[in-house]
Motif scaffolding. Structure first.
Motif, PDB file in Angstrom:
ATOM      1  N   GLY A 671      50.786   7.051  39.238  1.00 25.99           N
ATOM      2  CA  GLY A 671      50.573   7.307  40.660  1.00 25.99           C
ATOM      3  C   GLY A 671      51.447   6.382  41.491  1.00 25.99           C
ATOM      4  N   SER A 672      51.544   5.134  41.065  1.00 27.46           N
ATOM      5  CA  SER A 672      52.363   4.171  41.811  1.00 27.46           C
ATOM      6  C   SER A 672      53.812   4.634  41.852  1.00 27.46           C
ATOM      7  CB  SER A 672      52.300   2.789  41.155  1.00 27.46           C
ATOM      8  OG  SER A 672      51.000   2.281  41.227  1.00 27.46           O
ATOM      9  N   ASP A 805      48.753  11.668  49.573  1.00 29.58           N
ATOM     10  CA  ASP A 805      48.507  10.996  48.291  1.00 29.58           C
ATOM     11  C   ASP A 805      47.296  11.680  47.658  1.00 29.58           C
ATOM     12  OD1 ASP A 805      47.587   9.352  46.246  1.00 29.58           O
ATOM     13  OD2 ASP A 805      48.176   7.496  47.262  1.00 29.58           O
ATOM     14  N   GLN A 808      44.053  10.529  43.569  1.00 27.30           N
ATOM     15  CA  GLN A 808      42.645  10.474  43.168  1.00 27.30           C
ATOM     16  C   GLN A 808      41.981  11.846  43.097  1.00 27.30           C
ATOM     17  OE1 GLN A 808      40.428   8.142  42.378  1.00 27.30           O
ATOM     18  NE2 GLN A 808      41.388   6.211  42.925  1.00 27.30           N
ATOM     19  N   LYS A 835      46.872  10.004  38.153  1.00 30.36           N
ATOM     20  CA  LYS A 835      45.598   9.933  37.424  1.00 30.36           C
ATOM     21  C   LYS A 835      45.218  11.179  36.605  1.00 30.36           C
ATOM     22  CE  LYS A 835      43.348   6.280  40.108  1.00 30.36           C
ATOM     23  NZ  LYS A 835      42.919   5.265  39.148  1.00 30.36           N
TER      24      LYS A 835
HETATM   25  N1  PMP Z   1      47.175   6.301  44.997  1.00 29.91           N
HETATM   26  C1  PMP Z   1      45.848   6.266  45.015  1.00 29.91           C
HETATM   27  C2  PMP Z   1      45.079   6.972  46.095  1.00 29.91           C
HETATM   28  C3  PMP Z   1      45.170   5.593  43.994  1.00 29.91           C
HETATM   29  O1  PMP Z   1      43.823   5.551  44.021  1.00 29.91           O
HETATM   30  C4  PMP Z   1      45.899   4.979  42.974  1.00 29.91           C
HETATM   31  C5  PMP Z   1      45.211   4.293  41.802  1.00 29.91           C
HETATM   32  N2  PMP Z   1      43.941   3.833  42.024  1.00 29.91           N
HETATM   33  C6  PMP Z   1      47.290   5.013  43.011  1.00 29.91           C
HETATM   34  C7  PMP Z   1      47.885   5.710  44.034  1.00 29.91           C
HETATM   35  C8  PMP Z   1      48.146   4.336  41.988  1.00 29.91           C
HETATM   36  O2  PMP Z   1      48.116   4.986  40.770  1.00 29.91           O
HETATM   37  P1  PMP Z   1      48.469   4.236  39.397  1.00 29.91           P
HETATM   38  O3  PMP Z   1      47.449   3.207  39.168  1.00 29.91           O
HETATM   39  O4  PMP Z   1      48.496   5.341  38.392  1.00 29.91           O
HETATM   40  O5  PMP Z   1      49.835   3.644  39.536  1.00 29.91           O
END
Ligand code: PMP
Length: 997
Positions: A671-672, A805, A808, A835
């Motif tokens: 996600g990051s 985004d 989640q 995720k």
């Molecule tokens: N965006 C949101 C809304 C998240 O909740 C998260 C992870 N909790 C991320 C991005 C980042 O995802 P990741 O941990 O897979 O890098």
């Protein structure tokens, strides 16, 4: 109260306290000091009362928290006052102890029961040194005379069934009658009931603060003291003997019990309960409506009914274990004899089968157990096992002893602790193979276990004591029904004689054909239904009763599962290589070894209902996803510089779920990474980096994402917002700036976005706006209607770009729609996914419009080594297929609505719940101390999460004050799971710490 003024010189108000015999008054002075005035009943012995005073004073001196007597103005600890008829009454004033009776406290944790045991142990260390001849007296509550008292008053019980229940316990007690004479005797308190033990104010772990009522002190069996305390500690418990064991462990750690005392503990506990119900019945006959006596009658009857199901020697062994004694002493002797006499035993199956035996690993985290869906397919499971045997040129497969297995945690075992620890060994051989007696013995039981589990005939042989050999039993399970007609109890078998034949799967609970071989040192009163598996908390006890049968296999087989490393060891090793910034959930962390569907399993095979992990979207270890990953991994795993169909097929399938013009994909690994790339795209499109973010939001763990995540930069260790980041208020309709019920909530929140966008436009800057479609870390927030539509309009008017985004909440979780942003009626310019997208496989995606993608096309290559690799694409594709095939979006809607309704109903009973919100299976329960001021109930939320885990349900908590319970389970969550979650939460919210009692 004149008496108090006259005798003690204190001005008080008085309230009568409940008491069985004496009259007790709670006295309160004008400045709030409290005392208890005790007026002994007619006929009380002044010598006894004087002794009680002495003992209480002495105990108080020794630091035992108990009331102690105070002198009158004339310096007496007790004085005589005539009653109306001129008879002498004895009056005493004792100190008042604040606290809550244990009986009124929820929950009774193992820790508190242990502390109570320790307090009584400490008290008895002092009492053991005192001699009070006046207290060597006759008393109806004395367990020394309990059998005769019970026999005398039993007739007052009207119900014949109940009378015969009492008879059963009298018989049990008779069995230890000859041990009583040799028992240690001493002065004991003799009334550690759950109203006489006081505990401190509500806390995560309450303290024990006092012991009351020294009126039943007597010289009796030392063992009677902890027996009485434990008897009351068992009331109302799911595992009464487990509760008693905690008390006994605590007591023994301070004031050690002897083995002969432990032997009589359980019968004494039962006697105390019988005494209580008999005296109650008698008293009820004499004085109808004596409230004090009926307090514990019903729970005591319920407990007596329950304890009838507990084999008394099993209780004894559990109590021995609590004291650190070998649980089943014969078990040790049997194990020793077997280990030393391997050469004496014959084979259990034809000896030629035993060559190249294949050892299976059926541990919860072991691979031979396979994925649980295989267990339903017996033919496939059998084939897998027998193929493995054949591949190794073997003829028999062996299943280990003392292994915690995942199989026995099915619905049939639901409720209470599952029994997972295997007490025997298995020999997997084809059905029809003869099973032979390894030693001479007598058939004592031939039983067809045809019940719901239908695990087939079991034969038990008794091997009588002979020379050095102690008596023991061997059990052969899952035999064929033919066995039933060929062998009968009473038959003598020689070594090598046929006991029976291995049963088919159909006679065997559906398992692959095998014989279960178990050694039993004590039959405990069971017959052919002797348990073959035990619950992990009783592991040591059952393994002691059922020693390792490996020596019976004749050669140097060792089938005992090695003890796996403890959670504590694992944590210690982890902390050597990882920083504490990598946090561990729960005070007692979960050591997990397996996940399946909506359950996670620890190494003991305890299943936890997973209501918080949204990553395993279609269920933990979904076979189709696992299969897709394995298949593709074995074929090809490469990168996007080559052509392969999986990439394209996945992009086609994924974009088909999204509205036009979201058609251009970038695949990444988290996600990051998705949000990081989204920012680059947005910067390329806008020519700037000024970003509008929503307060409380989290977008990822990289440097630039921490910079746009208020959850982080305004949280612990955060550095605040960088100058190019503009924070707008969290659109939280519950505790935010604008609240539900007001007009235009969404629009009002969007106005802040408009303001920020306008300011940027005025500076000639095109804004980037990023927002989660429903907010996670901010506290499971559903955006108010119209928020995104208005915000997007404002941003776009300023020439800006909008990123949704969906990390989640995407992929059908919200139930009504496949994507969260659709609930707001908008189409973003960029969508980021993570995720759930790969069901746990590292995968992320950015999907955007051709226009935005074109702006990114500057000449610089974009390349991610792993992003979009064929394995990831195959997994992503499988996830999409499963969501469709299993109608998981529909399930999220149906189960989510039911769950939300159930949680909302709890609000009526629990003031602490301030808000229940969410969509589909993305729900939040906000806990507040005060529904007006919305004071966050942070500690309570922490307690709830911890207790829910202890009760087998995993939740999380989040929000700026960490007071919102997060519910976002795998989408295979069922209605029954929802009911269980609600019922468990209901129970936990009723516990003292949360309920504030
Ligand atoms: N965006 C949101 C809304 C998240 O909740 C998260 C992870 N909790 C991320 C991005 C980042 O995802 P990741 O941990 O897979 O890098």
């Amino acid at each position: 109260m004149e008496l108090a003024r006259e005798l003690y010189g204190i001005d008080v108000t008085a309230n009568e306290l409940p008491s069985e015999r004496d009259q007790n008054f709670l006295l309160t002075t004008a400045n709030g000091e409290k005392f208890v005035l005790k007026i002994a009943n007619l006929g009380a012995s002044p010598q006894v009362l004087a002794c009680q005073n002495e003992v209480m004073s002495r105990l108080a001196q020794e630091g035992i928290p108990c009331p102690h007597p105070l002198p009158t103005l004339r310096g007496q600890l007790m004085c005589e006052v005539p009653d109306e008829d001129g008879e002498p009454l004895f009056v005493r004033l004792v100190t008042f102890l604040p606290g809550t009776p244990l009986a009124l406290v929820k929950p009774h944790t193992p820790a508190i029961l242990r502390k109570i045991g320790r307090l009584f142990g400490s008290m008895d260390r002092v009492l053991a040194s005192l001699s009070c001849p006046a207290l060597a007296r006759e008393l109806q509550w004395d367990l020394q005379s309990a059998p005769s008292t019970i026999r005398r008053y039993k007739a007052d019980i009207r119900d014949a069934g109940r009378r015969s229940l009492i008879d059963g316990y009298l018989e049990l007690f008779d069995q230890v009658a000859d041990k009583l004479a040799a028992l240690r005797r001493m002065l004991i308190h003799n009334d550690g009931n759950d109203y006489n033990v006081l505990v401190g104010p509500p806390a995560w772990e309450r303290e024990v603060v006092g012991v009351l009522d020294f009126g039943d002190m007597v010289v009796s069996y030392a063992a009677a003291e902890p027996a009485v305390v434990a008897a009351y500690a068992m009331l109302g418990k799911d595992d009464p003997v487990g509760a008693a064991a905690e008390v006994i462990a605590g007591y023994h750690s301070v004031f050690p019990l002897r083995e002969e005392e432990v032997e009589v503990l359980f019968p004494l506990m039962c006697m105390r309960l019988c005494l209580s119900v008999c005296l109650e019945a008698h008293q009820r006959g004499l004085v109808p409506g004596n409230e004090y006596l009926s307090v514990s009658a019903q729970p005591a009857w319920d407990l007596l009914e329950r304890l009838k199901e507990v084999p008394p020697r099993l209780a004894e062994y559990r109590l021995r274990d609590a004291c650190g004694y070998a649980p089943c002493p014969q078990g040790e002797a049997v194990a020793k004899w077997l280990a030393e006499n391997r050469h004496q035993v014959g084979p259990v199956v034809a000896p030629e089968l035993m060559a190249n035996a294949v050892l299976f690993d059926f541990a919860v985290g072991g691979c031979d157990a396979g994925a649980p869906h295989l267990w339903q397919d017996v033919a496939a499971f059998s084939k897998a096992l027998f193929d493995k045997i054949a591949a190794r040129q073997g003829k028999v497969g062996l299943g280990r002893y003392a292994e915690a297995r995942p199989f026995y945690t099915s619905a049939l075992f639901a409720g209470g602790e599952p029994r997972t620890v295997h007490l025997g060994v298995d020999l997997f051989v084809p059905a029809g193979q003869p099973v032979l007696a390894p030693l001479e013995g007598t058939v004592v039981s031939v039983q067809d276990n045809a019940g719901p589990l239908n695990y087939g005939p079991t034969v038990i042989l008794q091997h009588e004591a002979k020379g050095q050999r102690p008596e023991f039993y061997t059990l052969y399970g899952h035999l064929s029904r033919k066995t039933l007609t060929s062998i009968k109890p009473g038959r003598r078998l020689k070594r090598g004689d046929t006991i029976g034949w291995v049963g088919e799967s159909s006679e065997n609970g559906g398992w692959p054909p095998h014989v279960h071989l178990q050694v039993i040192a004590d039959m405990l009163g069971y017959r052919g239904d002797f348990p073959g598996v035990a619950s992990p908390s009783q592991r040591a006890v059952w393994l002691s009763i059922c020693p390792d049968p490996s020596p019976l296999l004749g050669r140097s087989f060792d089938l005992a599962a090695t003890e796996e490393l403890s959670t504590r060891e694992l944590l210690a090793r982890r902390s050597k290589h990882f920083s504490p910034v990598l946090s561990v959930a729960y005070r007692r962390p979960l050591h997990l070894v397996r996940g399946y569907r909506q359950f996670l399993y620890d190494r003991d095979g305890i299943p936890y209902l997973d209501a918080v992990n949204n990553v395993p979207h279609v269920g933990h270890s979904h076979p189709k996803v696992v299969e897709a990953a394995c298949r593709q991994m074995a074929l090809l795993n490469t990168n996007t510089r080559y052509l392969y169909e999986e990439l394209v097929a996945y992009a086609e399938r994924l974009t088909a779920t999204l509205p036009e013009p979201l058609r251009i994909c970038f695949f990444v690994n988290s996600g990051s990474e998705a949000n990081e790339l989204a920012l680059r795209l947005a910067e390329a499109f806008t020519g700037g980096r000024e970003t509008i973010v929503v307060d409380g939001a989290y977008h990822g763990n990289t440097t630039s994402l921490i910079d746009i995540s208020p959850y982080k930069f305004n949280g612990p260790g955060g550095q605040g917002a960088p100058s190019y980041v503009h924070v707008v208020p969290t659109p939280d309709p519950y505790r935010g700036l604008y609240r539900q019920g007001q007009a235009h909530v969404g629009k009002n929140y969007a106005r802040h976005v408009q303001q920020a966008a306008d300011e940027l436009r005025a500076r000639g800057v095109r804004p980037i706006f990023i927002c989660e479609s429903l907010m996670g870390c901010a506290g499971q927030i559903v955006l108010p209607d119209g928020f995104l539509a208005e915000a997007y309009r404002a941003v776009r008017e300023a020439g800006g770009i909008c990123i949704a985004d969906e990390v989640q909440v995407g992929f059908g979780r919200v139930g009504t729609h496949f994507w969260g942003f659709q609930t707001q009626g908008v189409v973003p310019d960029i969508v980021t996914l993570g995720k759930p997208i790969g069901n746990g496989f590292p995968l992320g995606a950015v999907i955007t419009t051709p226009e935005v993608a074109a702006a990114f096309h500057s000449g610089m290559e974009y390349f991610s080594t792993f992003g979009g690799n064929p394995v990831a694409c195959a997994v992503g594709l499988a996830v999409l297929e499963v969501i469709g095939e299993e109608h998981l979006q529909e399930n999220a809607l149906r189960v989510g609505s039911k769950l939300k309704a159930g949680l909302t109903e709890l609000m009526a009973r629990h003031e602490l719940i301030g808000d229940v919100r969410g969509m589909g299976l993305f729900l939040g329960v906000e806990l507040v101390l005060d529904r007006e001021r919305l004071t966050p109930a942070t500690e309570q939320a922490a307690y709830v999460v911890e207790r829910m885990k202890e009760l087998g349900v995993l939740l999380g908590r989040d929000g700026p004050a960490a007071n919102v319970l997060k519910i976002k389970p795998p989408l295979v969550f069922s209605e029954a799971d929802a009911e269980r979650l609600v019922a468990t939460l209901d129970r936990v919210l009723d516990e003292d710490f949360v309920a504030g009692r």
